[in-house]
Design an enzyme around this catalytic site. Structure first.
Site, PDB file in Angstrom:
ATOM      1  N   HIS A 253       0.817  -1.206   0.000  1.00 40.60           N
ATOM      2  CA  HIS A 253       0.000   0.000   0.000  1.00 40.60           C
ATOM      3  C   HIS A 253       0.858   1.266   0.000  1.00 40.60           C
ATOM      4  CE1 HIS A 253      -3.690   2.270   0.645  1.00 40.60           C
ATOM      5  NE2 HIS A 253      -3.100   2.929   1.620  1.00 40.60           N
TER       6      HIS A 253
ATOM      7  N   HIS B 139     -10.087   3.724  -0.919  1.00 39.01           N
ATOM      8  CA  HIS B 139     -10.377   3.260   0.442  1.00 39.01           C
ATOM      9  C   HIS B 139     -11.230   2.007   0.325  1.00 39.01           C
ATOM     10  CE1 HIS B 139      -9.853   5.422   4.519  1.00 39.01           C
ATOM     11  NE2 HIS B 139      -8.696   5.324   3.898  1.00 39.01           N
TER      12      HIS B 139
END
Length: 723
Positions: free
Chosen positions: A34, A88
């Site tokens: 990430h 998200h």
């Protein structure tokens, strides 16, 4: 939390010792997929990010792009826009409301960290089949979260997309983009400037929410993720964010910021180490100085918590008191947590009078030292021809009424898209148009992708996504300026998945280069995988374009002009293909992917010129759902059309193929449109608009008739189910 053995060996070799538990957790998060893009960074060099308009390119919290100058020949040295996009995805599955809301908060703070004021948001959302109760539950929560946060902070959500696909069942996607406005003398970056400057944390108190969010986002979603991973989801406070927006403006007004970074993935540890590493510097941070909302927090929690509404600023020592004053004015917490140094990244923690050094590592090694992955891949195979035998009337009803192509007014009605008084053209059309009055410029904004396209052919589908967004801008009369991407994929350790991901990167990069649109930043989200399997490779693109003034032609029939279809190979006697179409998604089968224009930039430029011509009454992009959906969307109670589609191809291909780079134009001067597209793309006359409020389409001897009310009812499937 723990590092994989190979990474731990690298850390031990660099430090010459075993890492402390806090260091190990910090490396584990900052070296996660990430944060470090370990599987994707080697691919991202395919994107062209340079251009005369690019002020700050990839690598900062948001990109900065100059608007055109008054002459239209060059770019302004005064007025810039910022562009940013983020995902998200995992948090929105675990907690749809807070996961989506904090995605909005994060991308807005990325905008603030450049010194810009946020002026527009876009959301691109992807869910499992709409008829599933859980998909509706996720969609309801996500839309409510985006609407609540955006409305409370006063930033309009003006455009976006919603798609449904079987392969998002276990892992929805929530991609949010933000545009900010910036004068050149207010520009701030995330590059620390000078040893001795203070590091100041401003915003909400630090709690235990969002712990390990970066590592959580770098793993497949487990079957019990909704309960077991809830602590990794942040909880937002939009009213605190609104105060932070205004405080940031005041700080920039007073020229108090030397550099800035939003606290997002990996929390304070990520933001502060990246800030100083970019400047080739270090930091000395006293963790006990961080204002906290929970007692007896461990140093690891203080470093890695992803509590929202927080910024870290580099400030000259003589300006610290003024920063405190402004934070207090806006009722925000303020802590002087340390200073910039010319050494390593060091964190201490004092407890009971005893001071312990919990982190002492080279900042650049922590922020940029993660090794890249060398993964196997399998190139995807394009689909072959296997068309369904379907009744034309049934196909029209199924495609026009499909959740992915139906009206999304239920979604955007929940967003305040007019707050700020800049929205000239709001959601519901092809692209939004925002008035940047300071520069006398209309800013068009489009965002989205189509999982049907990239499932059928990842490379060509991604090329189509880029051209589709550029076409959306062009029908408002705008020409593309720049773009940011959010590249979503499954588990890259699966060669088939990684092959599809590589293909969407190459396709998106190739078409953006062909359009001369620099890709100035973006986000990568991998490991979007669950027990139900990987998501489709999904290259969300957010693109902005500019035009003089703030007016755009209608996207609905006016009822007074000739109807032309530009750029349609089938109507011009050629071939297209139904691969990736909503028709095949509804009825099964496969087909080759439609061919795209040989000179896409010329098509976009000609379409923008036509949209700006005074004889043009209406323009609407034709893509998702084909001409069937485009024509249905253009009918109103006061205006309709009579259309005849004449081609050698099957009727379903004429009406439902999704070749990108097409548009329906209603004009009082057909010859002007033909002249604009001469040598660029085909122009086919298909009928006339009128005041009937009825759509009549004849193809292959069969006529379909529907009035506006019937079409509106057909397209209201989302509203009927969710209201």
């Amino acid at each position: 939390m723990s590092l994989v053995p190979s990474d731990r060996d690298l850390v031990v070799a660099e430090l010459g010792r075993d890492p402390t538990p806090t260091e190990e957790a910090l490396f584990e998060n900052l070296w996660s997929e990430h944060c470090a893009y370990r599987s994707s960074r080697p691919l991202l060099s395919a994107f062209e990010s340079d251009g005369d308009q690019v002020v700050v390119g990839p690598g900062d919290d948001a990109a900065v792009v100059a608007l055109p100058d008054a002459s239209g020949e060059g770019y302004s040295e005064e007025w810039y826009v910022t562009l940013g996009i983020e995902s998200h995805n995992h948090p929105s599955y675990v907690d749809p409301f807070d996961g989506a809301a904090t995605g909005v908060g994060g991308i807005v703070r990325d905008t603030l960290s450049m010194g810009a004021y946020p002026i527009a948001l876009a959301d691109s959302l992807y869910f499992g089949p709409f008829e599933r109760e859980h998909s509706q539950y996720l969609m309801d929560g996500v839309v409510e979260g985006i609407g609540h946060y955006g409305n409370c902070i006063g930033v309009p959500t003006v455009t976006g997309s919603v798609a449904f696909h079987e392969d998002y069942v276990g892992n929805p996607l929530v991609n949010v983009a933000c545009v900010g406005l910036l004068h050149d003398d207010r520009l701030v970056t995330a590059v620390a400037e000078e040893p001795g400057n203070a590091l100041v944390l401003v915003g909400n108190a630090t709690g235990r929410d969002g712990l390990g969010g970066a590592s959580f986002a770098s793993e497949d979603l487990a079957e019990d993720a909704e309960t077991e991973d809830r602590p990794a989801v942040q909880v937002g406070d939009p009213y605190a964010e609104k105060r932070l927006v205004e405080c940031n403006e005041a700080l920039v007004d007073d020229d108090l910021l030397r550099s800035a970074r939003d606290l997002g993935a990996a929390g304070l540890g990520g933001a502060s180490s990246e800030l100083v590493a970019k400047g080739g510097l270090g930091a000395d941070i006293a963790l006990e100085r961080v204002h906290q909302r929970e007692p007896e927090m461990h140093p690891l929690e203080i470093l890695l918590a992803e509590s929202q509404e927080r910024m870290v600023y580099e400030v000259r020592p003589e300006d610290v008191d003024r920063v405190r004053e402004l934070a207090d004015r806006f009722h925000l917490g303020c802590s002087v947590i340390g200073e910039v140094t010319d050494g390593d990244y060091t964190c201490t923690f004092t407890d009971g009078g005893e001071t312990e050094t919990v982190v002492d590592v080279p900042a650049e090694f922590l922020a940029d030292g993660a090794p890249m992955n060398d993964l196997d891949h399998v190139d995807p195979d394009p689909q072959s021809r296997d068309l369904p035998d379907v009744d034309l009337s049934d196909a029209f009803e199924a495609v026009v009424g499909a959740p992915s192509t139906a009206s999304k007014s239920w979604v955007y009605r929940q967003y305040d898209h007019e707050v700020g008084t800049r929205t000239a053209v709001g959601p519901g059309g092809d692209a939004a148009l925002v008035a940047v009055r300071e520069a006398d410029t209309g800013l068009a904004f489009s965002s989205g992708a189509d999982p049907n396209w990239t499932t059928a052919n990842p490379y060509e589908g991604a090329r189509a996504v880029a051209l589709e967004n550029a076409t959306n801008l062009a029908v408002t009369g705008a020409r593309p300026l720049a773009a940011v991407d959010c590249l979503n994929g499954g588990n890259p350790e699966n060669p088939d998945v990684y092959g599809g991901f590589r293909a969407i990167v190459d396709g998106l990069a190739e078409m953006c280069a062909a359009l001369s649109v620099p890709v100035v930043g973006g986000n990568v989200s991998l490991y979007n995988d669950s027990v139900s399997g990987p998501i489709p490779p999904t290259p969300t693109l957010a693109m902005v374009g500019t035009k003089t003034g703030y007016d755009a032609p209608s996207s609905a029939f006016v009822g007074e002009g000739t109807l032309l279809v530009v750029g349609d190979d089938v109507l011009a006697g050629g071939e297209a293909g139904l691969g990736g179409s909503e028709l095949l998604a509804q009825f099964g089968g496969s087909d080759r992917f439609p061919t795209l224009p040989e000179t896409p930039a010329s098509v976009v430029d000609a379409l923008a010129a036509v949209a700006n011509d005074e004889s043009t009454l209406a323009v609407h992009d034709a893509s998702h759902g084909g001409l069937a959906v485009t024509l249905a969307e253009m009918v109103t109670d006061d205006a309709g059309a009579t259309v005849t589609l004449d081609a050698d191809a099957p009727a379903v291909e004429c009406l439902f193929h999704e070749q990108v780079g097409r548009a329906v134009v209603e004009t009082t001067d057909p010859d002007a449109v033909r002249g604009a597209f001469d040598g660029v793309a085909s122009v086919t006359e298909v009928g006339r608009a009128d005041g009937s409020g009825t759509l009549s389409v004849t193809v292959d001897g069969e006529t379909l008739d529907d009035d506006a009310a019937a079409i509106r009812d057909l397209r209201s499937v989302v509203e009927r189910e969710l209201e």
